[in-house]
Enzyme design. Structure first.
Site, PDB file in Angstrom:
ATOM      1  N   SER A  31      33.283  42.027  29.562  1.00 44.63           N
ATOM      2  CA  SER A  31      32.550  40.793  29.265  1.00 44.63           C
ATOM      3  C   SER A  31      31.121  41.134  28.843  1.00 44.63           C
ATOM      4  CB  SER A  31      32.582  39.861  30.482  1.00 44.63           C
ATOM      5  OG  SER A  31      31.981  38.626  30.194  1.00 44.63           O
ATOM      6  N   THR A  32      30.126  40.640  29.573  1.00 48.69           N
ATOM      7  CA  THR A  32      28.724  40.800  29.197  1.00 48.69           C
ATOM      8  C   THR A  32      28.354  42.264  28.997  1.00 48.69           C
ATOM      9  OG1 THR A  32      28.218  38.844  30.527  1.00 48.69           O
ATOM     10  CG2 THR A  32      26.351  40.211  29.843  1.00 48.69           C
ATOM     11  N   HIS A  74      35.583  38.862  26.709  1.00 47.32           N
ATOM     12  CA  HIS A  74      35.148  37.463  26.746  1.00 47.32           C
ATOM     13  C   HIS A  74      34.284  37.197  25.521  1.00 47.32           C
ATOM     14  CE1 HIS A  74      35.512  37.556  31.435  1.00 47.32           C
ATOM     15  NE2 HIS A  74      36.675  37.579  30.831  1.00 47.32           N
ATOM     16  N   MET A 123      30.048  39.991  33.964  1.00 46.79           N
ATOM     17  CA  MET A 123      29.761  39.133  35.109  1.00 46.79           C
ATOM     18  C   MET A 123      31.056  38.706  35.792  1.00 46.79           C
ATOM     19  SD  MET A 123      26.743  36.469  34.065  1.00 46.79           S
ATOM     20  CE  MET A 123      27.786  35.581  32.928  1.00 46.79           C
ATOM     21  N   ASP A 168      36.584  38.706  36.917  1.00 44.55           N
ATOM     22  CA  ASP A 168      37.798  38.642  36.113  1.00 44.55           C
ATOM     23  C   ASP A 168      38.390  40.039  35.951  1.00 44.55           C
ATOM     24  OD1 ASP A 168      39.801  37.536  34.517  1.00 44.55           O
ATOM     25  OD2 ASP A 168      38.656  37.852  32.674  1.00 44.55           O
TER      26      ASP A 168
END
Length: 364
Positions: free
Chosen positions: A184-185, A211, A304, A307
């Site tokens: 993600s991030t 993401h 973050m 997940d």
């Protein structure tokens, strides 16, 4: 208190971002700027913890301003991006230069999702504040050597990082052939670094749940295909899963596999619609674990939240192997931390060593 400078040529966007952020008493917008030149001056003056930076601005655009920030005063930067092909390409370039993530311009629109969008924005600001940021290609930081859970890093405090040791390869000759990556991030440059380092004869196929909005995943796959020796493409429902190919989940969809008698097929689906993230790393990891069992290799990279952790439980229970990116090399140590804290990680790996860990991890 987390301090922020907002740089955007739209007065409406400057006000919208500042209003959303300052609903959190722990975040303060210390200044706003109308263009890159003004933004640089205010960043030098206020030394904020985080910067939000528009891309298209007069006098000095966001990419030029970002280069100056990363050379002179590196700090976490969130780009303000339009969800278009052009916006995606510019934003991906910004993340290569050192930006950690982006804020969609559409956040200013009135919608039923505005509360969730505001919360996500504040979470991103809090999560990246204080993280040590390196532009892509910078020298790796001094960090403990990668180590397995429950073991101490080699050397003592301040020891130089040791190279990652190769995993002892079993004599059975068996190997894993399905790799699943959740991220993600901070993910785009991390994924790019991993794929660029994999050899052309990498014998497994790779599935990636990043993401990312739908407008971004096509340009993301195209960019990765240009730097990787493997074939990288946006996944299509029903296509055959092939070794040496990397499948990027389309934004807003889930990526899974379907094990057939003599082959594996790619599944791109909407369900579960209620999933917090689409694509979901949990859905991907669980599907790979259920589909191929011990032939599965999962890796959770920067991001973050948690997940991927629940899906990794399934993958591990079916005999697969799990890798987690190290805290020292994550933009946000959330998703990998959840896997490590749950005792699921077989190995904790610096991002510079992740490609080697994937190669070694194929051997059962």
């Amino acid at each position: 208190m987390v301090t922020v400078v907002v740089v955007d040529d739209s007065a409406f966007m400057r006000k919208a971002i500042a209003t959303m952020l300052e609903k959190d008493p722990g975040i303060k917008v210390v200044a706003t700027a109308r263009n890159g030149e003004e933004g640089l001056e205010l960043i030098r003056r206020h030394q904020p913890d985080v910067v939000t930076l528009d891309i298209e601005m007069p006098k000095m655009d966001g990419l030029t301003a970002l280069r100056h920030i990363m050379m002179e005063m590196p700090r976490p930067v969130l780009m303000v991006s339009s969800l278009t092909t052009e916006g995606a390409e510019a934003t991906l370039k910004a993340m290569e230069l050192g930006a950690v993530d982006f804020i969609p311009k559409q956040l200013s629109r009135v919608s039923l999702d505005i509360i969730k969008i505001e919360e996500d924005l504040r979470n991103k600001i809090r999560s990246v504040a204080g993280r040590r940021i390196r532009p892509m290609g910078a020298a790796r930081p001094a960090a403990p050597a990668a180590h397995a859970p429950g073991t101490a890093p080699a050397g003592g405090p301040g020891a130089a990082p040791a190279p990652r040791a190769a995993v002892t390869r079993a004599k059975s000759g068996q190997r894993r052939d399905v790799v699943a990556i959740g991220v993600s991030t901070g993910g785009p440059p991390a994924v790019q670094k991993v794929l660029a380092a994999l050899p052309a004869d990498f014998p497994a196929g790779i599935l990636i749940a990043q993401h990312m909005p739908a407008a971004f995943t096509g340009p993301f796959a195209k960019r990765l295909d240009g730097v990787s020796k493997l074939t990288v493409k946006e996944a299509e429902n029903g296509e055959p899963f092939r070794p040496g190919t990397v499948y990027i989940s389309p934004g807003g969809k889930h990526l899974r596999i379907a094990q057939k008698i003599s082959r594996i097929d790619i599944v791109v689906a909407d369900e579960p619609r209620e999933a917090l993230y689409k694509p979901s790393a949990n859905e991907l990891m669980a599907s790979v674990g259920e589909g191929v069992g011990r032939r599965a290799l999962g890796a959770i990279l920067t991001g973050m939240g948690n997940d991927g952790m629940e899906g990794m439980k399934v993958l591990k229970a079916r005999g697969g192997r799990a890798l987690a990116q190290s805290d020292a090399t994550c933009v946000v140590y959330g998703m990998p931390k959840a896997v490590v804290d749950a005792g699921l990680a077989d190995e904790i790996v610096d991002i510079d060593d992740m490609a080697g860990a994937l190669v070694d991890g194929l051997y059962i």
